[in-house]
Design an enzyme around this catalytic site. Structure first.
Site, mmCIF file in Angstrom:
data_model
loop_
_atom_site.group_PDB
_atom_site.id
_atom_site.type_symbol
_atom_site.label_atom_id
_atom_site.label_comp_id
_atom_site.label_asym_id
_atom_site.label_seq_id
_atom_site.Cartn_x
_atom_site.Cartn_y
_atom_site.Cartn_z
ATOM 1 N N SER A 116 0.837 -1.199 0.000
ATOM 2 C CA SER A 116 0.000 0.000 0.000
ATOM 3 C C SER A 116 0.882 1.263 0.000
ATOM 4 O O SER A 116 1.658 1.470 -0.929
ATOM 5 C CB SER A 116 -0.952 -0.036 1.204
ATOM 6 O OG SER A 116 -1.981 0.897 1.078
ATOM 7 N N ASP A 165 -10.143 -4.656 -4.038
ATOM 8 C CA ASP A 165 -9.558 -3.687 -3.108
ATOM 9 C C ASP A 165 -10.453 -2.451 -2.977
ATOM 10 O O ASP A 165 -10.623 -1.694 -3.938
ATOM 11 C CB ASP A 165 -8.168 -3.272 -3.612
ATOM 12 C CG ASP A 165 -7.356 -2.544 -2.560
ATOM 13 O OD1 ASP A 165 -7.957 -1.882 -1.693
ATOM 14 O OD2 ASP A 165 -6.115 -2.622 -2.612
ATOM 15 N N HIS A 196 -7.991 -5.399 0.210
ATOM 16 C CA HIS A 196 -6.719 -4.705 0.460
ATOM 17 C C HIS A 196 -5.917 -5.538 1.452
ATOM 18 O O HIS A 196 -5.884 -5.255 2.651
ATOM 19 C CB HIS A 196 -7.005 -3.308 1.015
ATOM 20 C CG HIS A 196 -5.818 -2.396 0.999
ATOM 21 N ND1 HIS A 196 -5.165 -2.031 -0.159
ATOM 22 C CD2 HIS A 196 -5.164 -1.754 2.003
ATOM 23 C CE1 HIS A 196 -4.174 -1.198 0.127
ATOM 24 N NE2 HIS A 196 -4.148 -1.029 1.429
#
Length: 214
Positions: A116, A165, A196
């Site tokens: 991320s 996600d 995610h």
């Protein structure tokens, strides 16, 4: 600058290193548990370095202070970016790479990985054995053409994203892939039916890629 980091060596006298950057609000322990799944017993020894991002207020989370590599105003590519924070964290990564160089591991044997926000920082790194960005996007994308160097043109890049996600839209991962490929980089692209997060098949693919680049 983040100076504290968790380190795990998978054997004596490591010949390669992986600097792994955690996501927003997490810490260096986030990916510690998967190390045994990435290096089999008896394989080449690697040093995994899991640095902690500094604690800072994050605009996206109403100014709440948490570990973050840079401030995020919004998960919208049209929003302004925290260039000062991004470049400060880039300097932290460079310092960690120099530290590995001083311990006898050349840059050509170092991978910078991240998830991320950490993955976004990994894509901003200097020439290495490889770069891994998981569920992420490009930061300061407009500077790529002007700041990239021919020395890192052959650096292999592993990008992966969850098709479900809800935090970092899959389209942002695709956008990063397209821009990097258009710039001539070697991108290995993977998608998974996950949110995610990280899934078992992704860990298997990461392990295989690390064996190739290190």
């Amino acid at each position: 600058m983040a100076t504290d980091a968790l380190e795990i060596e998978t054997g004596r006298d490591p010949k390669g290193a992986v600097i792994w950057l955690h996501g927003l609000g997490a810490d260096g322990h986030d990916f510690e548990p998967i190390v045994p799944e990435l290096v089999r017993p008896g394989e080449r020894a690697l040093r995994f370095v899991f640095p902690n991002a500094p604690v800072r207020p994050v605009t996206l989370n109403n100014g709440y202070a948490m570990r973050a590599w840079y401030d995020i105003a919004a998960l919208d590519r049209r929003a302004g970016e925290d260039e000062r924070g991004i470049r400060a964290s880039a300097a932290t990564i460079e310092a960690l790479i120099r530290r590995e160089n001083e311990r006898g591991i050349a840059s050509a044997r170092i991978v910078v990985a991240g998830f991320s926000q950490g993955g976004a920082m990994a894509l901003f790194a200097q020439p290495l054995a490889g770069i891994m960005g998981l569920s992420c996007y490009l930061v300061l994308a407009g500077t790529l053409e002007g700041e990239r160097h021919s020395a890192n043109q052959a650096t292999p890049i592993f990008l992966a994203h969850g098709l479900l996600d809800p935090v970092v839209a899959p389209a942002l991962g695709e956008q990063a892939r397209r821009q990097l490929e258009s710039a001539g980089y070697q991108v290995e692209w993977h998608t998974y039916s996950m949110p995610h997060s990280v899934c078992p098949q992704e860990v298997t693919d990461i392990a295989a890629w690390l064996r190739r680049v290190l």
